[in-house]
Design a protein around this motif. Structure first.
Motif, PDB file in Angstrom:
ATOM      1  N   ILE A 151      12.038  11.654  -8.390  1.00  0.00           N
ATOM      2  CA  ILE A 151      12.657  11.469  -7.071  1.00  0.00           C
ATOM      3  C   ILE A 151      11.717  10.711  -6.138  1.00  0.00           C
ATOM      4  O   ILE A 151      12.125   9.766  -5.450  1.00  0.00           O
ATOM      5  N   ILE A 152      10.454  11.113  -6.101  1.00  0.00           N
ATOM      6  CA  ILE A 152       9.476  10.457  -5.229  1.00  0.00           C
ATOM      7  C   ILE A 152       9.301   8.994  -5.627  1.00  0.00           C
ATOM      8  O   ILE A 152       9.254   8.106  -4.769  1.00  0.00           O
ATOM      9  N   LEU A 153       9.227   8.734  -6.915  1.00  0.00           N
ATOM     10  CA  LEU A 153       9.094   7.354  -7.378  1.00  0.00           C
ATOM     11  C   LEU A 153      10.323   6.524  -7.004  1.00  0.00           C
ATOM     12  O   LEU A 153      10.200   5.384  -6.538  1.00  0.00           O
ATOM     13  N   SER A 154      11.510   7.098  -7.147  1.00  0.00           N
ATOM     14  CA  SER A 154      12.744   6.383  -6.799  1.00  0.00           C
ATOM     15  C   SER A 154      12.805   6.079  -5.304  1.00  0.00           C
ATOM     16  O   SER A 154      13.164   4.965  -4.907  1.00  0.00           O
ATOM     17  N   VAL A 155      12.458   7.060  -4.485  1.00  0.00           N
ATOM     18  CA  VAL A 155      12.454   6.851  -3.034  1.00  0.00           C
ATOM     19  C   VAL A 155      11.436   5.783  -2.658  1.00  0.00           C
ATOM     20  O   VAL A 155      11.711   4.917  -1.812  1.00  0.00           O
TER      21      VAL A 155
ATOM     22  N   LEU B 194       2.754  10.331  -9.651  1.00  0.00           N
ATOM     23  CA  LEU B 194       1.903  10.648 -10.799  1.00  0.00           C
ATOM     24  C   LEU B 194       1.228  12.014 -10.648  1.00  0.00           C
ATOM     25  O   LEU B 194       1.072  12.740 -11.634  1.00  0.00           O
ATOM     26  N   TYR B 195       0.842  12.370  -9.424  1.00  0.00           N
ATOM     27  CA  TYR B 195       0.248  13.692  -9.198  1.00  0.00           C
ATOM     28  C   TYR B 195       1.221  14.799  -9.569  1.00  0.00           C
ATOM     29  O   TYR B 195       0.843  15.784 -10.217  1.00  0.00           O
ATOM     30  N   PHE B 196       2.482  14.654  -9.182  1.00  0.00           N
ATOM     31  CA  PHE B 196       3.476  15.672  -9.523  1.00  0.00           C
ATOM     32  C   PHE B 196       3.717  15.714 -11.033  1.00  0.00           C
ATOM     33  O   PHE B 196       3.881  16.799 -11.601  1.00  0.00           O
ATOM     34  N   ALA B 197       3.749  14.558 -11.686  1.00  0.00           N
ATOM     35  CA  ALA B 197       3.961  14.531 -13.139  1.00  0.00           C
ATOM     36  C   ALA B 197       2.803  15.218 -13.859  1.00  0.00           C
ATOM     37  O   ALA B 197       3.010  16.026 -14.770  1.00  0.00           O
ATOM     38  N   ILE B 198       1.591  14.922 -13.432  1.00  0.00           N
ATOM     39  CA  ILE B 198       0.416  15.533 -14.066  1.00  0.00           C
ATOM     40  C   ILE B 198       0.362  17.030 -13.770  1.00  0.00           C
ATOM     41  O   ILE B 198       0.023  17.835 -14.647  1.00  0.00           O
TER      42      ILE B 198
ATOM     43  N   ILE C 190      10.292   3.244  -4.497  1.00  0.00           N
ATOM     44  CA  ILE C 190      10.743   1.911  -4.917  1.00  0.00           C
ATOM     45  C   ILE C 190      11.873   1.424  -4.008  1.00  0.00           C
ATOM     46  O   ILE C 190      11.893   0.263  -3.589  1.00  0.00           O
ATOM     47  N   LYS C 191      12.800   2.320  -3.662  1.00  0.00           N
ATOM     48  CA  LYS C 191      13.890   1.938  -2.758  1.00  0.00           C
ATOM     49  C   LYS C 191      13.335   1.540  -1.398  1.00  0.00           C
ATOM     50  O   LYS C 191      13.723   0.514  -0.827  1.00  0.00           O
ATOM     51  N   ASN C 192      12.410   2.338  -0.877  1.00  0.00           N
ATOM     52  CA  ASN C 192      11.781   2.051   0.404  1.00  0.00           C
ATOM     53  C   ASN C 192      11.077   0.691   0.369  1.00  0.00           C
ATOM     54  O   ASN C 192      11.167  -0.091   1.326  1.00  0.00           O
ATOM     55  N   TYR C 193      10.387   0.393  -0.716  1.00  0.00           N
ATOM     56  CA  TYR C 193       9.666  -0.871  -0.847  1.00  0.00           C
ATOM     57  C   TYR C 193      10.622  -2.053  -0.724  1.00  0.00           C
ATOM     58  O   TYR C 193      10.367  -2.997   0.024  1.00  0.00           O
ATOM     59  N   PHE C 194      11.742  -2.010  -1.447  1.00  0.00           N
ATOM     60  CA  PHE C 194      12.655  -3.149  -1.430  1.00  0.00           C
ATOM     61  C   PHE C 194      13.429  -3.259  -0.118  1.00  0.00           C
ATOM     62  O   PHE C 194      13.710  -4.372   0.336  1.00  0.00           O
ATOM     63  N   VAL C 195      13.730  -2.132   0.523  1.00  0.00           N
ATOM     64  CA  VAL C 195      14.384  -2.181   1.837  1.00  0.00           C
ATOM     65  C   VAL C 195      13.450  -2.828   2.856  1.00  0.00           C
ATOM     66  O   VAL C 195      13.852  -3.723   3.622  1.00  0.00           O
TER      67      VAL C 195
ATOM     68  N   THR D 129       0.826  -1.200   0.000  1.00  0.00           N
ATOM     69  CA  THR D 129       0.000   0.000   0.000  1.00  0.00           C
ATOM     70  C   THR D 129       0.865   1.256   0.000  1.00  0.00           C
ATOM     71  O   THR D 129       0.562   2.237  -0.687  1.00  0.00           O
ATOM     72  N   THR D 130       1.958   1.216   0.756  1.00  0.00           N
ATOM     73  CA  THR D 130       2.867   2.356   0.796  1.00  0.00           C
ATOM     74  C   THR D 130       3.501   2.598  -0.567  1.00  0.00           C
ATOM     75  O   THR D 130       3.633   3.745  -1.013  1.00  0.00           O
ATOM     76  N   LEU D 131       3.898   1.526  -1.251  1.00  0.00           N
ATOM     77  CA  LEU D 131       4.455   1.678  -2.597  1.00  0.00           C
ATOM     78  C   LEU D 131       3.428   2.310  -3.534  1.00  0.00           C
ATOM     79  O   LEU D 131       3.757   3.217  -4.306  1.00  0.00           O
ATOM     80  N   LEU D 132       2.197   1.874  -3.454  1.00  0.00           N
ATOM     81  CA  LEU D 132       1.149   2.453  -4.301  1.00  0.00           C
ATOM     82  C   LEU D 132       0.929   3.934  -3.981  1.00  0.00           C
ATOM     83  O   LEU D 132       0.676   4.738  -4.888  1.00  0.00           O
ATOM     84  N   ALA D 133       1.055   4.303  -2.721  1.00  0.00           N
ATOM     85  CA  ALA D 133       0.923   5.724  -2.345  1.00  0.00           C
ATOM     86  C   ALA D 133       2.058   6.554  -2.939  1.00  0.00           C
ATOM     87  O   ALA D 133       1.829   7.672  -3.420  1.00  0.00           O
TER      88      ALA D 133
END
Length: 107
Positions: free
Chosen positions: A71-75, A40-44, A77-82, A30-34
């Motif tokens: 940056i948000i997407l990278s953080v 996506l909000y920032f991109a739009i 994804i990194k958070n998800y795998f950690v 759920t956190t990854l989806l958030a």
């Protein structure tokens, strides 16, 4: 405590620990989806600000929003795998609740 009671207690603790891990896994997803949603909000926002409004520095704002999005997407994804690795490591200790109380030695 007799053996039967200890076995039932151990099974209940193992089940509780497994269910807690499942909840943690779902929370991590759920956190990854958030993070993805926020990205996506920032991109739009960057895309629409530059295209809909005639702002003097619209392309700078768009680039900033896109950069924040990446940056948000990278953080995220990194958070998800950690967190996934931490969850996997904690799964090894299910059923070994006595280790903490017996000084790290299994009897």
């Amino acid at each position: 405590m007799d053996v039967k009671t200890e076995n039932n207690l151990n099974k209940d603790l193992i089940l509780r620990e497994r269910l807690a891990l499942e909840r943690t896994i779902m929370t991590n997803n759920t956190t990854l989806l958030a993070f993805i949603r926020t990205s996506l909000y920032f991109a739009i926002a960057g895309l629409t600000l530059n295209n809909l409004l005639s702002i003097r520095y619209g392309s700078v704002i768009e680039a900033t929003c896109w950069s924040l999005s990446v940056i948000i997407l990278s953080v995220g994804i990194k958070n998800y795998f950690v967190q996934k690795k931490k969850i996997k490591d904690s799964e090894k200790h299910i059923g070994d609740y006595k280790l903490e109380w017996e000084g790290g030695k299994k009897k």
